[in-house]
Design a protein around this motif. Structure first.
Motif, PDB file in Angstrom:
ATOM      1  N   PHE A 111      13.587   1.621  -4.232  1.00  0.00           N
ATOM      2  CA  PHE A 111      12.455   0.859  -3.715  1.00  0.00           C
ATOM      3  C   PHE A 111      11.527   1.729  -2.869  1.00  0.00           C
ATOM      4  O   PHE A 111      10.304   1.603  -2.956  1.00  0.00           O
ATOM      5  CB  PHE A 111      12.931  -0.350  -2.908  1.00  0.00           C
ATOM      6  CG  PHE A 111      13.378  -1.493  -3.765  1.00  0.00           C
ATOM      7  CD1 PHE A 111      12.524  -2.087  -4.682  1.00  0.00           C
ATOM      8  CD2 PHE A 111      14.668  -1.982  -3.663  1.00  0.00           C
ATOM      9  CE1 PHE A 111      12.930  -3.133  -5.480  1.00  0.00           C
ATOM     10  CE2 PHE A 111      15.091  -3.034  -4.462  1.00  0.00           C
ATOM     11  CZ  PHE A 111      14.222  -3.610  -5.374  1.00  0.00           C
ATOM     12  N   TYR A 112      12.093   2.622  -2.064  1.00  0.00           N
ATOM     13  CA  TYR A 112      11.266   3.523  -1.259  1.00  0.00           C
ATOM     14  C   TYR A 112      10.442   4.444  -2.151  1.00  0.00           C
ATOM     15  O   TYR A 112       9.244   4.631  -1.919  1.00  0.00           O
ATOM     16  CB  TYR A 112      12.145   4.355  -0.315  1.00  0.00           C
ATOM     17  CG  TYR A 112      11.373   5.392   0.454  1.00  0.00           C
ATOM     18  CD1 TYR A 112      10.624   5.038   1.566  1.00  0.00           C
ATOM     19  CD2 TYR A 112      11.376   6.723   0.063  1.00  0.00           C
ATOM     20  CE1 TYR A 112       9.892   5.980   2.266  1.00  0.00           C
ATOM     21  CE2 TYR A 112      10.652   7.664   0.756  1.00  0.00           C
ATOM     22  CZ  TYR A 112       9.915   7.295   1.853  1.00  0.00           C
ATOM     23  OH  TYR A 112       9.188   8.231   2.539  1.00  0.00           O
ATOM     24  N   PHE A 113      11.063   5.005  -3.183  1.00  0.00           N
ATOM     25  CA  PHE A 113      10.348   5.916  -4.075  1.00  0.00           C
ATOM     26  C   PHE A 113       9.265   5.176  -4.859  1.00  0.00           C
ATOM     27  O   PHE A 113       8.151   5.696  -5.028  1.00  0.00           O
ATOM     28  CB  PHE A 113      11.336   6.603  -5.022  1.00  0.00           C
ATOM     29  CG  PHE A 113      10.689   7.616  -5.909  1.00  0.00           C
ATOM     30  CD1 PHE A 113      10.200   8.797  -5.384  1.00  0.00           C
ATOM     31  CD2 PHE A 113      10.571   7.393  -7.264  1.00  0.00           C
ATOM     32  CE1 PHE A 113       9.590   9.736  -6.192  1.00  0.00           C
ATOM     33  CE2 PHE A 113       9.971   8.319  -8.082  1.00  0.00           C
ATOM     34  CZ  PHE A 113       9.484   9.497  -7.552  1.00  0.00           C
ATOM     35  N   LEU A 114       9.563   3.980  -5.336  1.00  0.00           N
ATOM     36  CA  LEU A 114       8.538   3.195  -6.038  1.00  0.00           C
ATOM     37  C   LEU A 114       7.369   2.870  -5.122  1.00  0.00           C
ATOM     38  O   LEU A 114       6.208   2.909  -5.547  1.00  0.00           O
ATOM     39  CB  LEU A 114       9.151   1.913  -6.604  1.00  0.00           C
ATOM     40  CG  LEU A 114      10.022   2.084  -7.831  1.00  0.00           C
ATOM     41  CD1 LEU A 114      10.647   0.747  -8.228  1.00  0.00           C
ATOM     42  CD2 LEU A 114       9.237   2.663  -8.983  1.00  0.00           C
ATOM     43  N   TYR A 115       7.656   2.554  -3.862  1.00  0.00           N
ATOM     44  CA  TYR A 115       6.591   2.303  -2.897  1.00  0.00           C
ATOM     45  C   TYR A 115       5.720   3.543  -2.713  1.00  0.00           C
ATOM     46  O   TYR A 115       4.491   3.450  -2.706  1.00  0.00           O
ATOM     47  CB  TYR A 115       7.185   1.852  -1.556  1.00  0.00           C
ATOM     48  CG  TYR A 115       6.180   1.817  -0.437  1.00  0.00           C
ATOM     49  CD1 TYR A 115       5.232   0.815  -0.368  1.00  0.00           C
ATOM     50  CD2 TYR A 115       6.171   2.810   0.546  1.00  0.00           C
ATOM     51  CE1 TYR A 115       4.296   0.790   0.651  1.00  0.00           C
ATOM     52  CE2 TYR A 115       5.244   2.798   1.559  1.00  0.00           C
ATOM     53  CZ  TYR A 115       4.310   1.789   1.613  1.00  0.00           C
ATOM     54  OH  TYR A 115       3.380   1.775   2.614  1.00  0.00           O
ATOM     55  N   GLN A 116       6.338   4.710  -2.593  1.00  0.00           N
ATOM     56  CA  GLN A 116       5.583   5.947  -2.410  1.00  0.00           C
ATOM     57  C   GLN A 116       4.734   6.269  -3.638  1.00  0.00           C
ATOM     58  O   GLN A 116       3.588   6.707  -3.507  1.00  0.00           O
ATOM     59  CB  GLN A 116       6.534   7.117  -2.105  1.00  0.00           C
ATOM     60  CG  GLN A 116       7.211   7.028  -0.772  1.00  0.00           C
ATOM     61  CD  GLN A 116       6.231   7.072   0.385  1.00  0.00           C
ATOM     62  OE1 GLN A 116       5.213   7.748   0.334  1.00  0.00           O
ATOM     63  NE2 GLN A 116       6.543   6.334   1.421  1.00  0.00           N
ATOM     64  N   VAL A 117       5.274   6.047  -4.822  1.00  0.00           N
ATOM     65  CA  VAL A 117       4.524   6.322  -6.049  1.00  0.00           C
ATOM     66  C   VAL A 117       3.350   5.366  -6.182  1.00  0.00           C
ATOM     67  O   VAL A 117       2.229   5.779  -6.522  1.00  0.00           O
ATOM     68  CB  VAL A 117       5.460   6.240  -7.281  1.00  0.00           C
ATOM     69  CG1 VAL A 117       4.667   6.214  -8.574  1.00  0.00           C
ATOM     70  CG2 VAL A 117       6.427   7.401  -7.277  1.00  0.00           C
ATOM     71  N   ILE A 118       3.561   4.097  -5.901  1.00  0.00           N
ATOM     72  CA  ILE A 118       2.468   3.120  -6.002  1.00  0.00           C
ATOM     73  C   ILE A 118       1.386   3.417  -4.965  1.00  0.00           C
ATOM     74  O   ILE A 118       0.193   3.371  -5.272  1.00  0.00           O
ATOM     75  CB  ILE A 118       3.024   1.686  -5.867  1.00  0.00           C
ATOM     76  CG1 ILE A 118       3.835   1.332  -7.103  1.00  0.00           C
ATOM     77  CG2 ILE A 118       1.904   0.680  -5.645  1.00  0.00           C
ATOM     78  CD1 ILE A 118       4.626   0.050  -6.984  1.00  0.00           C
ATOM     79  N   LYS A 119       1.803   3.755  -3.749  1.00  0.00           N
ATOM     80  CA  LYS A 119       0.830   4.088  -2.702  1.00  0.00           C
ATOM     81  C   LYS A 119       0.003   5.311  -3.095  1.00  0.00           C
ATOM     82  O   LYS A 119      -1.220   5.316  -2.935  1.00  0.00           O
ATOM     83  CB  LYS A 119       1.567   4.332  -1.388  1.00  0.00           C
ATOM     84  CG  LYS A 119       0.646   4.569  -0.203  1.00  0.00           C
ATOM     85  CD  LYS A 119       1.429   4.652   1.087  1.00  0.00           C
ATOM     86  CE  LYS A 119       1.993   6.036   1.217  1.00  0.00           C
ATOM     87  NZ  LYS A 119       2.541   6.328   2.547  1.00  0.00           N
ATOM     88  N   ALA A 120       0.656   6.345  -3.630  1.00  0.00           N
ATOM     89  CA  ALA A 120      -0.061   7.552  -4.040  1.00  0.00           C
ATOM     90  C   ALA A 120      -0.967   7.273  -5.237  1.00  0.00           C
ATOM     91  O   ALA A 120      -2.088   7.807  -5.305  1.00  0.00           O
ATOM     92  CB  ALA A 120       0.928   8.660  -4.376  1.00  0.00           C
ATOM     93  N   ASN A 121      -0.525   6.433  -6.171  1.00  0.00           N
ATOM     94  CA  ASN A 121      -1.372   6.073  -7.311  1.00  0.00           C
ATOM     95  C   ASN A 121      -2.623   5.334  -6.873  1.00  0.00           C
ATOM     96  O   ASN A 121      -3.708   5.565  -7.399  1.00  0.00           O
ATOM     97  CB  ASN A 121      -0.589   5.219  -8.303  1.00  0.00           C
ATOM     98  CG  ASN A 121       0.174   6.051  -9.286  1.00  0.00           C
ATOM     99  OD1 ASN A 121      -0.328   7.039  -9.793  1.00  0.00           O
ATOM    100  ND2 ASN A 121       1.406   5.657  -9.554  1.00  0.00           N
ATOM    101  N   ILE A 122      -2.469   4.418  -5.936  1.00  0.00           N
ATOM    102  CA  ILE A 122      -3.632   3.681  -5.434  1.00  0.00           C
ATOM    103  C   ILE A 122      -4.604   4.626  -4.742  1.00  0.00           C
ATOM    104  O   ILE A 122      -5.825   4.530  -4.921  1.00  0.00           O
ATOM    105  CB  ILE A 122      -3.182   2.536  -4.505  1.00  0.00           C
ATOM    106  CG1 ILE A 122      -2.498   1.444  -5.320  1.00  0.00           C
ATOM    107  CG2 ILE A 122      -4.356   1.964  -3.722  1.00  0.00           C
ATOM    108  CD1 ILE A 122      -1.819   0.379  -4.503  1.00  0.00           C
TER     109      ILE A 122
END
Length: 158
Positions: free
Chosen positions: A62-73
């Motif tokens: 969940f932490y990694f998915l959050y970081q990837v989504i934040k960076a994508n945005i």
């Protein structure tokens, strides 16, 4: 640890067979139920690594998915807007990871997040050089990566 994981998968498959609905949510519920049953049955065992690592792995995902989504945005916003907000830079990142597997996994996770790219790993395997697309402060980037991604990844692997 592998034994508990396979038993957990077996209990989850039994749950899916008993309920008769082959949905991933039902499988996940069966996996959680099987994890709880295994935990209750093996409370007095000496090897409890499986029961500590599974919640850490789920938290890491969940932490990694959050970081990837934040960076994508952040990257998508920069692409869509006419003004560029990026401030590229190269960071010298000292490693806590020691084995080749830990270093490889950490560098792969860092490269998967948009806006970061691994340039080089030092010969003594103590430092990674990272190109960061949105670098405001190198010390902040190193501190956030050490306390976030690297700490969680090493907690799973060690």
């Amino acid at each position: 640890m592998i034994k508990y994981f396979l038993m957990n998968l077996l209990l989850s498959a039994i749950w899916v067979a008993l309920t008769g609905s082959m949905y991933y949510t039902n499988f996940l519920f069966g996996f959680m139920l099987g994890f709880f049953v295994l935990w209750i049955m093996n409370r007095n065992e000496l090897d409890q690594r499986y029961f500590y690592r599974v919640p850490k792995i789920i938290s890491f995902i969940f932490y990694f998915l959050y970081q990837v989504i934040k960076a994508n945005i952040q990257v998508a916003f920069d692409v869509v807007t006419p003004k560029y907000f990026f401030k590229p830079g190269i960071v010298r990142y000292p490693l806590n990871a020691s084995t080749d597997f830990e270093i490889n996994l950490l560098s792969t996770m860092l490269s998967l997040t948009p806006g970061t790219l691994i340039i080089d790993i030092s010969d003594d395997k103590k430092t990674i050089y990272i190109h960061v697309m949105y670098l405001t402060d190198p010390e902040t980037f190193v501190r956030q990566t050490k306390t976030g991604l690297e700490r969680r990844l090493l907690a799973i692997l060690r």
